[in-house]
Structures are given as C-alpha cells and as structure tokens.
Design an enzyme around this catalytic site. Structure first.
Site, PDB file in Angstrom:
ATOM      1  N   LYS A   1       0.805  -1.224   0.000  1.00 20.69           N
ATOM      2  CA  LYS A   1       0.000   0.000   0.000  1.00 20.69           C
ATOM      3  C   LYS A   1       0.827   1.259   0.000  1.00 20.69           C
ATOM      4  CE  LYS A   1      -4.243  -1.730   1.622  1.00 20.69           C
ATOM      5  NZ  LYS A   1      -5.401  -1.554   2.460  1.00 20.69           N
TER       6      LYS A   1
ATOM      7  N   GLU B   1      -3.434   7.683   7.661  1.00 19.25           N
ATOM      8  CA  GLU B   1      -4.103   8.581   6.709  1.00 19.25           C
ATOM      9  C   GLU B   1      -5.403   9.099   7.293  1.00 19.25           C
ATOM     10  OE1 GLU B   1      -4.382   5.935   3.260  1.00 19.25           O
ATOM     11  OE2 GLU B   1      -6.445   5.479   3.795  1.00 19.25           O
TER      12      GLU B   1
ATOM     13  N   HIS C   1     -15.811  -6.796   4.946  1.00 21.33           N
ATOM     14  CA  HIS C   1     -14.958  -6.797   3.767  1.00 21.33           C
ATOM     15  C   HIS C   1     -15.277  -7.914   2.783  1.00 21.33           C
ATOM     16  CE1 HIS C   1     -13.006  -3.609   5.862  1.00 21.33           C
ATOM     17  NE2 HIS C   1     -12.750  -4.403   6.888  1.00 21.33           N
TER      18      HIS C   1
ATOM     19  N   ARG D   1      -6.011  -8.022 -11.190  1.00 22.51           N
ATOM     20  CA  ARG D   1      -6.613  -9.293 -11.607  1.00 22.51           C
ATOM     21  C   ARG D   1      -8.007  -9.028 -12.163  1.00 22.51           C
ATOM     22  NH1 ARG D   1      -7.575  -9.006  -5.936  1.00 22.51           N
ATOM     23  NH2 ARG D   1      -9.788  -8.730  -5.575  1.00 22.51           N
TER      24      ARG D   1
END
Ligand code: MV4
Length: 506
Positions: free
Chosen positions: A119, A203, A238, A295
């Site tokens: 990330k 963040e 998620h 992907r």
C-alpha cells in the site's frame, strides 16, 4: 479466425474456472483444468477437455502449488495460464515462472503486481502520477511521535493501516490523540502476525464512504482504457455481497474524472490486461485512490452486461500480444446491472459458512438473467475453499428494472439441502434505502437486525420441513390403516426424523 492459443491451463477452481473454460470454448481454445482431491467431482473438472489432480484438498497443497501447476502445464502442452482470481492470481513470483517456462501469463505484469501489492509503494506511485490519494504519510511510520504529529496535522479521525494490508486487516480507526498509542501497537502486532511485515502508516479517515471501483483494461500497445465503474459498497466484514453498475450516485462529472484518473493509474504502472482501481467516494463527492487489484474480479460480469465486452476474451487476446478488441470511443454504459453472490452460509447464524451436500438446484432463466456458478444437484460443497456457489447477475434498461428482475430471478432460484443467503438478498432488493440507492460501506452493519432481518429464510425452511413432516405422518397413519405391519410405508416418523438428522437438516 485462428485461436490465439491452442491450449490454456486454468489454475483455479469453482465458478471462475468454469467462466474461463466457457471463454476458451468460445474461442476454440482447449481448456485444461487442475483440481484438488476435494474437487474430483467439481463442475470445472467435468467441463474441461483435460483435468489433472494437483494434490490434497488444502489450497497450500494444491491450488497454491506453483511447481505442480507448472509441471502439469508443461505435460499438457499449455501455451498460456489463466489464474482466475484468488490463489496465485496476484503472485508476481508465479507470473514470472510462467513466463520463464515459455508460456503466456493471462494476468497482470509482475512489476505492476509488486507495486500495487504494497500500500505504501502504491500510494507513492499514485501520488507521483497525479492520482488523488487519501491525505497521510507516504512512508511507513518510523515511530509513534511521527504518528502523533501527522495525525494532528491531517486532523482526527485518522486510520492506521498496514502497508502489506488488505481486507481491513491491521486497520484501526482512531478518534482522538489519547487512543493513538494503543491503536498503533494493535495495528503493528496484527500486521506483523498476519503478513510478517509490521510496517504501518497513517491517513485521514473518510467517513461514510462508498466503495466505487473502475474497471480498467490495457493492451501493451499503449492503450489504457476503462469500462466505467462498479459500486461495491454493499458488503459485510470486507466481503462484498451486492455490486451494481452504474453507481447510483455518481455524477457524470465525477464519473469522467474518476475513470480518467483510473486510466492514469494503469498507465503509471505500465499495466496490461484487466484490472480494477478502487476508490473511496466521500459524501462530498471527492474521491481517493484506495488500492488497485491486479486481476479479473469476481464482479466483472456486471461490467460485461452494461458494456457488451467479454473481459475474459479480451484478456486472452492481449496476453497473446493483440491490441485491445475495442476502443474507448466504442464503449458506453447501456442500462443497469446488479450482481449478488450466492453463498453456502447461514444468514440466520451470523453468515457462518455452511457447507454440505446440495440436494437440488433450480436455476433462474429468462431474459437478461445470467448465472455464473459451479453448483449442481448432488454437489458436495467442500469446507476447504470460499463458500461462494454462484453469482446471480441481471440486466435491466434502468436501475428499477434491474432490481425488479433481480427479485424475480431470486424468487426462481432454489438451492435445497444447504442454507444460503438467497433469502437475505430478497430483503435487500425490497429494502427502502437500497432501492433509493442510499447506502455506503456501513449499510449492512447499520441495518442488520433492525429493518434488515436475517432469520426469515431459515424460518420459512423450518416451516417447510415441519409441513412436510406433518404431511408424511398423516400419510403414514393413513397407510398403516390399510397395510400390514412391515409393508410399504411402514416405519415410524421417528425413523424419518432420524434420517433427517443424519442428513444435517434438523
Ligand atoms: C478507509 C476507510 C475510510 N478512510 N480508509 C477497508 C478495507 C481496506 N481495503 C480499506 N478500507 C477502508 N479504508 C480511509 N482513509 C474505510 C474503509 C472501509 C471500507 C472500504 C471499502 C469497502 C468497504 C469498507 C468497509 C469498511 C471500511
């Protein structure tokens, strides 16, 4: 038209293996399947031209065994490997080995997978390319003092995230400075044990975001194209549950900006093939790069239905070195598509995976209904893999028509013998906020147990079993009056109840 490859090996299982086999067949390519010992009777094995066992049920001993898969590919004479999603799909090492072995990799370039797999490096690459990222650090945190300083600068609430993270692991929301130290400690240790990498960064927290992602497609001839967006905000822990396109709240201006940014992201990492750039869309209309998935994704069919593009055909073409089979000008969004993920799980019991043997399946049909699945009557859902059985996908000329068609298709779909989340989706399609398009990533958590109830379906099933049992008993009582003991129809209702129990249905 000569096929771009003679033989393609599909290094995957389940519905995505079936999806890729279908594309191969349409292109005149011979599909080769691999399977674990748990998947001997699976649909992808039955549908492939050749199928090879690559090991025992656990994925680490089969679908993740690069050496076994490459050996089979060589033996079978495969010219290319399609990885599907999950398993080895985003493994740069495997992609490298495939190319080294002289085969084509029907997936992302290894270098792009590497940049996007971390990330912090993804944020750095996107920042350099002028892609909006969430304000925060661009290097992993060196110490807690730095976190305190940065958090004060960007303002609370903040998010602590793992550099190696994904799926929310190692992620912490922090409301105020006094919570920071313990959140940093927690995130570090969770990331360390989950990824063997405890680098974390800070963040700004975006409240009530929608998850909107852009399908991109690049061809290695300098064309970085997009196929518009998908809204995947309806998810729980998620796990995406419902996806739709177009996003019901995206303005034409924001769509234009977001899709343009997504193609810039693809160009920045020299992408090739199908990929997805994920954004957080804030309630104020601002959007921020979240991550890029290198992907083909589970939810690709909704994009196919509104654009008319077969993404797997296109993947195969560009892996063979051809240019993209469409130009940006030829692409538009026509109508509306919705997908729901049908899973072997029990919505009445907190969505726990609920594998077992499927008795029978009745699939929906009719206009503009698509089922991408690998289930059938008599199929035993293995406990070793993802419990997703099928994706139900519908198209309509507009959003209300698509919702109406999804309700109709869900009511036709019957999967008996195991519990599924079908009854839950029927409620979502009738739920006011969903129908209004008024949802964000907190939608399920906010409504669950209140105006979205989970137990209706299983109660209906219990009622059906009770009714069947009552009918059976009365039938038996009637039969006993006319037949001698031990004749046809003999046997107490307890025997029947015992059978039901052994089948795991009571
Ligand atoms: C966020 C966020 C709010 N603010 N980052 C969750 C999984 C991971 N890939 C990123 N996630 C989030 N990152 C900031 N700065 C909210 C989420 C988030 C989320 C994102 C996408 C889809 C579903 C989600 C559910 C909860 C939280």
């Amino acid at each position: 038209m000569t096929p771009p490859f003679r033989k393609v090996l599909i290094a995957n299982r389940g519905e995505i293996a079936v999806r890729v086999i279908r594309a191969c067949r349409e292109l005149g390519i011979i599909p080769i399947a691999v399977f674990s010992e748990a998947d001997r009777d699976a649909l992808h094995v039955r549908q492939a031209f050749e199928a090879y066992c690559i090991g025992p049920a656990p994925s680490a001993e089969s679908y993740l065994r690069m050496d076994r898969i490459l050996e089979v590919a060589r033996e079978a004479g495969a010219e290319a490997i399609h990885p599907g999603y999950g398993f080895l799909a985003e493994n740069a090492v495997f992609a490298g080995k495939v190319v080294e072995a002289g085969m084509a990799w029907i997936g992302a370039p290894p270098a792009a997978m590497q940049v996007m797999g971390d990330k912090v490096s993804a944020r750095q690459a996107m920042l350099a390319a002028g892609v909006p990222v969430v304000p925060g650090t661009t290097e992993p945190l060196s110490d807690d003092d730095e976190a305190v300083r940065v958090a004060a600068e960007i303002g609370y609430p903040v998010m602590i995230k793992a550099s190696a993270g994904g799926g929310g692991k190692g992620m912490r929301r922090v409301e105020s400075p006094d919570q920071l130290a313990s959140a940093l400690r927690g995130a570090r240790s969770e990331a360390g044990s989950a990824f063997g990498d405890d680098r974390i960064y800070v963040e700004k927290c975006i409240d009530r975001p929608r998850h909107v992602e852009v399908q991109i497609f690049s061809d290695g001839h300098g064309h970085h194209l997009h196929l518009f967006e998908r809204d995947c905000s309806v998810q729980r822990r998620h796990q995406k549950l419902v996806e739709e396109t177009p996003c019901p709240v995206l303005t034409p201006e924001t769509r234009a900006a977001m899709t343009q940014v997504a193609t810039r992201a693809a160009a920045a990492v020299d992408y090739r093939g199908a990929g997805t750039v994920e954004f957080l869309l804030a309630p104020d209309g601002n959007f921020y790069f979240l991550e890029m998935n290198t992907r083909l994704q589970v939810e690709h069919p909704i994009t196919e239905l509104v654009t008319g593009v077969d993404l797997v055909h296109a993947q195969i073409a560009v892996a063979a070195g051809e240019p993209a089979p469409f130009t940006q000008d030829e692409l538009s969004q026509n109508g509306h598509a919705i997908e729901v993920r049908i899973c072997a799980e029990d919505p009445a019991n907190n969505f726990v995976p609920c594998p077992g043997r499927i008795d029978s399946v009745r699939l929906p049909g009719g206009p503009w209904v698509r089922v991408d699945g690998a289930m059938f009557g008599g199929y035993e859902v293995p406990i070793f893999y993802d419990p997703m059985l099928a994706k139900l996908v519908v198209w309509g000329r507009d959003r209300p028509a698509a919702i109406q068609r999804m309700k109709r298709a869900l009511s036709e779909l019957v999967v008996s013998g195991i519990r599924t989340n079908i009854p839950f989706f029927i409620q979502v399609m009738r739920h006011g906020p969903f129908v209004e398009g008024d949802y964000d990533t907190g939608y399920i958590e906010r409504h669950l147990g209140k105006d979205l109830r989970l137990d209706d379906g299983s109660k209906a099933e219990i009622a059906a079993v009770a009714a069947a049992l009552a009918a059976f008993r009365s039938e038996q009582a009637r039969a006993r009056r006319v037949e001698p003991a031990g004749g046809p129809g003999a046997g107490s209702s307890w025997t029947m109840a015992g059978r039901l129990k052994r089948l795991g249905r009571s």
